[in-house]
Every structure is written in structure tokens, then in C-alpha cells.
Design a protein around this motif. Structure first.
Motif, mmCIF file in Angstrom:
data_model
loop_
_atom_site.group_PDB
_atom_site.id
_atom_site.type_symbol
_atom_site.label_atom_id
_atom_site.label_comp_id
_atom_site.label_asym_id
_atom_site.label_seq_id
_atom_site.Cartn_x
_atom_site.Cartn_y
_atom_site.Cartn_z
ATOM 1 N N ALA A 108 5.631 -11.313 -7.450
ATOM 2 C CA ALA A 108 4.549 -10.780 -7.670
ATOM 3 C C ALA A 108 4.122 -9.704 -6.673
ATOM 4 C CB ALA A 108 3.359 -11.444 -8.400
ATOM 5 N N GLY A 109 4.019 -10.568 -5.307
ATOM 6 C CA GLY A 109 3.586 -9.815 -4.326
ATOM 7 C C GLY A 109 4.553 -8.724 -3.737
ATOM 8 N N GLN A 113 4.580 -4.516 -3.455
ATOM 9 C CA GLN A 113 5.041 -4.057 -2.253
ATOM 10 C C GLN A 113 5.980 -2.760 -2.585
ATOM 11 O OE1 GLN A 113 5.449 -6.132 1.472
ATOM 12 N NE2 GLN A 113 3.951 -8.103 0.708
ATOM 13 N N ALA A 114 6.972 -3.271 -3.112
ATOM 14 C CA ALA A 114 7.998 -2.352 -3.466
ATOM 15 C C ALA A 114 7.486 -1.079 -4.267
ATOM 16 C CB ALA A 114 9.273 -3.194 -4.118
ATOM 17 N N ASP A 115 6.834 -1.351 -5.274
ATOM 18 C CA ASP A 115 6.276 -0.656 -6.180
ATOM 19 C C ASP A 115 5.471 0.487 -5.249
ATOM 20 O OD1 ASP A 115 5.559 1.037 -8.755
ATOM 21 O OD2 ASP A 115 3.856 -0.105 -8.541
ATOM 22 N N THR A 121 6.276 6.936 -1.067
ATOM 23 C CA THR A 121 7.365 7.905 -0.750
ATOM 24 C C THR A 121 7.534 8.871 -1.430
ATOM 25 O OG1 THR A 121 8.575 5.781 0.217
ATOM 26 C CG2 THR A 121 9.896 7.888 -0.062
ATOM 27 N N ARG A 122 7.407 8.718 -2.742
ATOM 28 C CA ARG A 122 7.422 9.819 -3.853
ATOM 29 C C ARG A 122 6.416 10.828 -3.313
ATOM 30 N NH1 ARG A 122 8.787 5.742 -7.833
ATOM 31 N NH2 ARG A 122 6.375 5.560 -8.428
ATOM 32 N N ASP A 147 0.575 -0.763 5.802
ATOM 33 C CA ASP A 147 -0.702 -0.764 5.076
ATOM 34 C C ASP A 147 -0.395 -1.383 3.707
ATOM 35 O OD1 ASP A 147 -2.427 0.111 6.981
ATOM 36 O OD2 ASP A 147 -1.667 2.175 6.463
ATOM 37 N N VAL A 148 0.833 -1.053 3.227
ATOM 38 C CA VAL A 148 1.143 -1.529 1.824
ATOM 39 C C VAL A 148 1.298 -3.149 1.980
ATOM 40 C CG1 VAL A 148 3.071 -1.655 0.124
ATOM 41 C CG2 VAL A 148 2.052 0.430 1.271
ATOM 42 N N GLU A 149 1.949 -3.627 2.948
ATOM 43 C CA GLU A 149 2.129 -5.208 3.123
ATOM 44 C C GLU A 149 0.880 -5.722 3.220
ATOM 45 O OE1 GLU A 149 3.433 -7.551 6.861
ATOM 46 O OE2 GLU A 149 4.950 -6.646 5.975
#
Length: 611
Positions: A108-109, A113-115, A121-122, A147-149
Motif C-alpha cells: 500500500a505504501g 508513492q508510485a501513484d 510528474t504529470r 516529499d512523496v516518500e
């Protein structure tokens, strides 16, 4: 002009709002990853039940097997098998719960992060160049990575903390059933534990915020140093850049040490609270046994329950400790995701085939933060199939005008049209499909020559070689070790500046644009090579209109019409001969170009005759 926002620095996080906002972030993440989170929570509940069951099993085995064996002074095989079977069953459930909890919580984590990295990026790709110009690249890299992490790191201990809540409910019920007095005494530990964690959170929040911002600043300084490697080396600024990075790195180090010192003070206190509860239970429980109010097995069960709760309960502290960092990271990421300034698009399309016609009418444009307009009321027509040269002194607005013609930025006022259609009314992708830009500062991907020209699109080698021939790049590409398949390194580091420019030109030509914009795109090539390139463009020009920012006489003489700019305004336009006859500024500029070319030629001749 699209509005841009300030650099992505998070606003200060108020202490009272941290927990509430952190729970909202966690809730949003759980909603996005319902499946993995649900499995992780089920695993956490199994683990919590099995952990509490371990304490019950030890108490029951003590009462039913151990004490009778001690009294009888012998151990029956059945008793040993009972101990083994009960503990094995509890262990299997515990292990299964831990596996489900850890694997699916990790899933889930990292899914989150990938999402969010994809979303960031988009968003970067959607936002206009004016927004990017106002935000340092290092800061944006930090938003997409650190920051996402930081936002979703909280999902590592989260399912365990949820399991701890179930564990406390089950354990509290069990303790009350065994002995209400010991239960009250033991449960007093948990309000103290939560209070200590809340104090820890309030102290940690501003320190985490500061450290997270410094991470971005360190990334920004490092990125600038790497990007400016040529300047740093050429100007001998290695020591100064090292000192600049050292100062910022030391500042981050000090901030992280402060964070670590805070953890070092609070965590032992938080860990000691359950241990103190265990000691209190043992003390009171022993007194209860001595007066016959409790059995020894009950005290053993209660004490063991507290001892095994001591470590899991820390998971609540881990979650509370991660919440400030999560909130700060989320704020910084949302600052990007909520940025305004995207270009609006319509539904209009362009007809293909013939060369395009470009026209600007009353166009005015100001760079962000500048009071004075860079482009002031420019009206310009680039007839279909013609070549128009933009000429003017440095700072006249030539490159900005070229960017406006391709709608890389939007004008503050006026209209930009292609084939008579307002650029803002075109559907997304229509303009790039019909027009191409070759800039002076070329960018090469760490890919093959073919990949840098086609950018991943399907292409036959014949069309690629034809584009390279027009760009006068076919000879040197054939001499490369693997020809079109030669990987040219990051930013084309294995090529010269002129070679990179010619591949960039071939990249644009391969797309057969109906409008080709050249922004001093041959500045790094030899004059003789430039002449061949321009001749090749004229030969292939039947299918394209060319707008060129010119700094050389050879380029200017290629043009059907010359537009002379000064201070963001069109001063004069016409043929080269017409401007020579009536425009003093143009004459002075052309004479300067001619003197520079003559001086360069003289130096070249001198080098040839000097032994």
C-alpha cells in the motif's frame, strides 16, 4: 498569461492541527489503497489477537499444566504435547498475521508513492514553462522524491498501530475479567503513553518541517552544481561550489541531529512507560497473591501481557512521530498538485500537408516578476512557405517571440494564430504536430542517436538518414561506433556542441513540420556547415514555413523577409536590402555581425599559415 505560484515551500504546521491533518492524509491514503490496506489491517488484527492469546495461553498452561506438574513433581508427555500444540497454534496465527500485515502494508505504501510520483510528474508536464521558470529544478526533484516518500512513510507502522488498538481493547477486556484493580492500574499506563507521544509530536513538528525544507534546498544546490558543471570547471569555482554545498549540507546535518536528539530524549521515556506499568502490575499482583485474592497464574498472565504489549504499543508512537513529517511532505506535494497555470485548449484542428501560416497580432508579454513587458504590441506575419528572420540586439525579445509563436508561453494580450486559427482554440497536441522548435541550447537524452531523433516513435532508417543528411549530420553519425544505435550519453556528453545541434535539427526535420522555428540553432557549427544546412533547409522548404532567430549574415541572407526588433517592438521589416536602405539600427547590427565574421575568418587564416 498563466499565473504561476511561489516556490513550493509549505506553510507552517500548527501544533493543534497536525494530528487532525495527519489523520486526513492517512484516511485519504487508505481510501486510495482499500484492498491492500484492508488485507494489512486483517493481518494486524490476527497478529493482535494472537499476541494477546499468547498471554492467555501462558496463564492457562501455567494453571492447567505447569502448576499440577510442579505439585506432582513429574511432567506427563500429554502435558508437554499440550504446551507444544497450544503455543504452536498461537504462533502460526501470529506469523500469518505478521506476514499479511507487513507485505500488504508495504504494498500500500509503495503503491501510494508510485501513484503520487506519477501525479506530480504529470502535473510538471501539464504546467506551462512560465511556472517552471519560477521554481528551481532541485526543489521540484525533491517534491517528486523526498516529499512523496515522507508523505506515505507513515504506512509502514500504520497497520501495526491499528492492530495495537485492537490489542488494547482485547487486553483491557481480559485484564478487567481477571482482576479489575490490576486492570485499572495497568490501563493508567496508556493515557500517559498517549500524552508523552502528543508532547513528542508537538516538539518534533517544527523541527521535521525545517529539516524537510532543508532536504529540498540541499537537492537544489546539488542540482545547480551538476547542471553548471562546465561553468564551475571553466571558471575554477570548484572550491566555492563545494563550500556552498558544505554550508547547506551542514545546516541539514544540524537540523537532523536536532531531530535525532529529540527522538533520543522522548523515545526512552515512551518505551519506559509500559515497563513501569509491568513493574506496577507485578508489585500489586504479588501483594494480591499473598493475601489470596489472585492466583499466581493470573499474575503471570497479566505481567506477561504487559511485557508483550510494551513493544507493540510503541507502534502508536511511531505513527504519531511520522505524522508531522507526513503532513509536511503532503503540504509540499499538494503545493505542486494544486498549482494553477495550465494552458487551456479548445477543439479546433489544423489541416495538414501545406506549409503553415503564422501570425501574431498586438502581442504583449511580460516575464513573471517583471514590471516591464518583454514583448510590446508586436504584429507579425509569417507567410505560408516563406522564411522570416528575426533580427535584433541582445534582449530585444527574439527568443520570447519564437516561444509565443509556438505557444510555449501564452501572451498577456493579443492573438497568436496558425493557419488563421487562434492558438488557444486548438486541441491539445495539434500545434506540436504541425510545428517544431530547435533551440540554441539543445537537450539530448541518454539514448541512441535514433532514439534522440524519433523520441520513441516508429520510424524507418531511411527517413532518419534523410533528416540527418539535411542537418549535415549523416557523415559524423556514420562514423560513430554503432551508427544510429550509438548511445550518446547523458545530455549528449559524448558529442560536440555542433553535433548536438545538428541532431536536434534532424529531430525537428524528421517530423516534417509545417512550421519550423530555429532559435539560433546553428550557432555551434562551422560557417561552411551552416551554409550547407541552410541550403538543405531551402531545398526541403517546400513543405514548411521557417521562422528563424538569426545572428549570422548567412542566416539572414537566406530569409525572404527580415523583422528587426528593439526593446520588444518591431522597428522595421522587409527584405535585407530594404532594411539596409532605411533602418539605422539594422545597419549597425549587420555591420557588427560582418566585423565579427571577418575577424573570425582572419583568425582562421592566420592559424592555417602559422606553422
Amino acid at each position: 498569461m498563466p499565473s504561476s505560484t511561489a516556490a513550493p515551500v509549505p506553510r507552517p504546521v500548527a501544533d493543534r492541527a497536525v494530528l487532525r491533518r495527519g489523520l486526513r492524509v492517512i484516511g485519504g491514503g487508505m481510501a486510495r489503497q482499500r484492498g491492500p490496506t484492508a488485507v494489512a489491517v486483517v493481518g494486524a488484527v490476527l497478529w493482535a489477537g494472537a499476541t494477546v492469546a499468547t498471554a492467555w495461553a501462558i496463564g492457562w498452561l501455567t494453571d492447567e499444566v505447569v502448576e499440577p506438574s510442579v505439585r506432582a513433581q513429574r511432567v506427563e508427555a500429554a502435558g508437554l504435547w499440550t504446551i507444544f500444540g497450544v503455543l504452536l497454534a498461537v504462533l502460526v496465527v501470529n506469523v500469518a498475521g505478521v506476514i499479511l500485515r507487513r507485505v500488504w502494508a508495504t504494498m500500500a505504501g509503495f503503491n501510494l508513492q508510485a501513484d503520487y510520483r506519477r501525479r506530480v510528474t504529470r502535473q510538471y508536464l501539464r504546467l506551462p514553462l512560465s511556472w517552471h521558470h519560477a521554481h528551481p529544478s532541485g526543489q521540484l526533484l525533491s517534491n517528486a522524491h523526498a516529499d512523496v516518500e515522507a508523505t506515505w512513510q507513515v504506512f509502514n507502522p500504520l497497520p501495526m498501530a491499528i492492530g495495537v488498538v485492537f490489542m488494547l481493547v482485547i487486553a483491557g477486556t481480559m485484564m478487567v475479567l481477571v482482576d479489575p484493580l490490576l486492570a485499572v492500574l495497568g490501563l493508567l499506563v496508556f493515557p500517559g503513553l498517549f500524552a508523552a507521544n502528543l508532547v513528542f509530536q508537538r516538539v518534533m513538528s517544527p523541527r521535521i518541517t525545517h529539516a524537510q525544507q532543508l532536504r529540498a534546498e540541499v537537492a537544489e544546490v546539488a542540482h545547480e552544481s551538476f547542471e553548471a558543471g562546465l561553468v564551475v570547471k571553466a571558471m575554477g569555482r570548484e572550491d566555492q561550489e563545494t563550500g556552498r554545498f558544505r554550508a547547506k549540507a551542514h545546516e541539514l546535518r544540524d537540523a537532523l541531529i536536532l531531530v535525532g536528539r529529540t527522538r533520543g530524549v522522548f523515545e526512552p521515556v515512551i518505551e519506559a512507560i509500559p515497563t513501569l506499568g509491568t513493574l506496577a502490575v507485578l508489585g500489586v499482583g504479588t501483594w494480591q497473591v499473598s493475601r489470596g485474592a489472585l492466583d499466581a497464574a493470573d499474575v503471570v498472565q497479566m505481567a506477561y501481557l504487559f511485557s508483550i504489549l510494551a513493544f507493540p504499543v510503541r507502534a502508536l508512537g511511531w505513527v504519531l512521530a511520522e505524522i508531522p513529517r507526513s503532513v509536511v511532505g503532503h503540504d509540499r506535494v499538494q503545493h505542486v498538485l494544486q498549482a494553477r497555470g495550465g494552458m487551456p485548449y479548445g477543439t479546433a484542428t489544423l489541416r495538414g500537408g501545406a506549409p503553415a501560416e503564422s501570425a501574431l497580432a498586438g502581442v504583449t508579454y511580460s516575464h513573471a516578476g517583471e514590471e516591464q513587458a518583454t514583448i510590446r504590441g508586436v504584429t507579425l506575419a509569417v507567410p505560408r512557405g516563406s522564411t522570416v528572420a528575426l533580427v535584433g540586439p541582445t534582449g530585444a525579445g527574439k527568443s520570447t517571440l519564437a516561444n509565443l509563436a509556438l505557444r510555449l508561453v501564452d501572451a498577456d494580450a493579443g492573438s497568436v494564430r496558425l493557419d488563421g486559427v487562434e492558438a488557444r482554440e486548438l486541441a491539445h497536441g495539434e500545434l506540436p504536430a504541425s510545428a517544431a522548435l530547435v533551440a540554441q541550447q539543445t537537450f539530448m537524452f541518454d539514448d541512441s542517436v535514433r532514439g534522440n531523433i524519433t523520441l520513441g516513435e516508429d520510424a524507418d532508417d531511411a527517413s532518419v538518414w534523410e533528416s540527418l543528411r539535411i542537418a549535415q549530420a549523416d557523415d559524423f553519425v556514420r562514423s560513430l561506433p554503432d551508427g544510429l544505435d550509438t548511445v550518446i550519453g547523458e545530455r549528449g556528453g559524448t558529442l560536440s556542441g555542433g553535433q548536438r545541434q545538428r541532431i536536434a535539427l534532424a529531430r525537428a526535420i524528421w517530423r516534417r513540420p509545417r512550421l519550423l522555428v530555429l532559435d539560433d540553432a546553428t550557432s555551434a557549427v562551422d560557417p561552411s556547415v551552416e551554409q550547407a544546412i541552410l541550403a538543405g533547409l531551402r531545398e526541403a522548404r517546400g513543405g514548411m514555413t521557417v521562422l528563424v532567430v538569426a545572428y549570422r549574415m548567412a542566416t539572414i541572407l537566406l530569409a525572404d523577409e527580415v523583422v528587426y526588433l528593439e526593446h520588444g517592438r518591431v522597428v522595421d521589416q522587409g527584405s535585407h536590402d530594404e532594411l539596409l536602405a532605411r533602418c539605422r539600427g539594422y545597419v549597425d547590427l549587420v555591420q557588427a555581425y560582418s566585423r565579427e565574421a571577418a575577424e573570425r575568418a582572419a583568425v582562421t587564416r592566420q592559424e592555417e599559415v602559422t606553422p
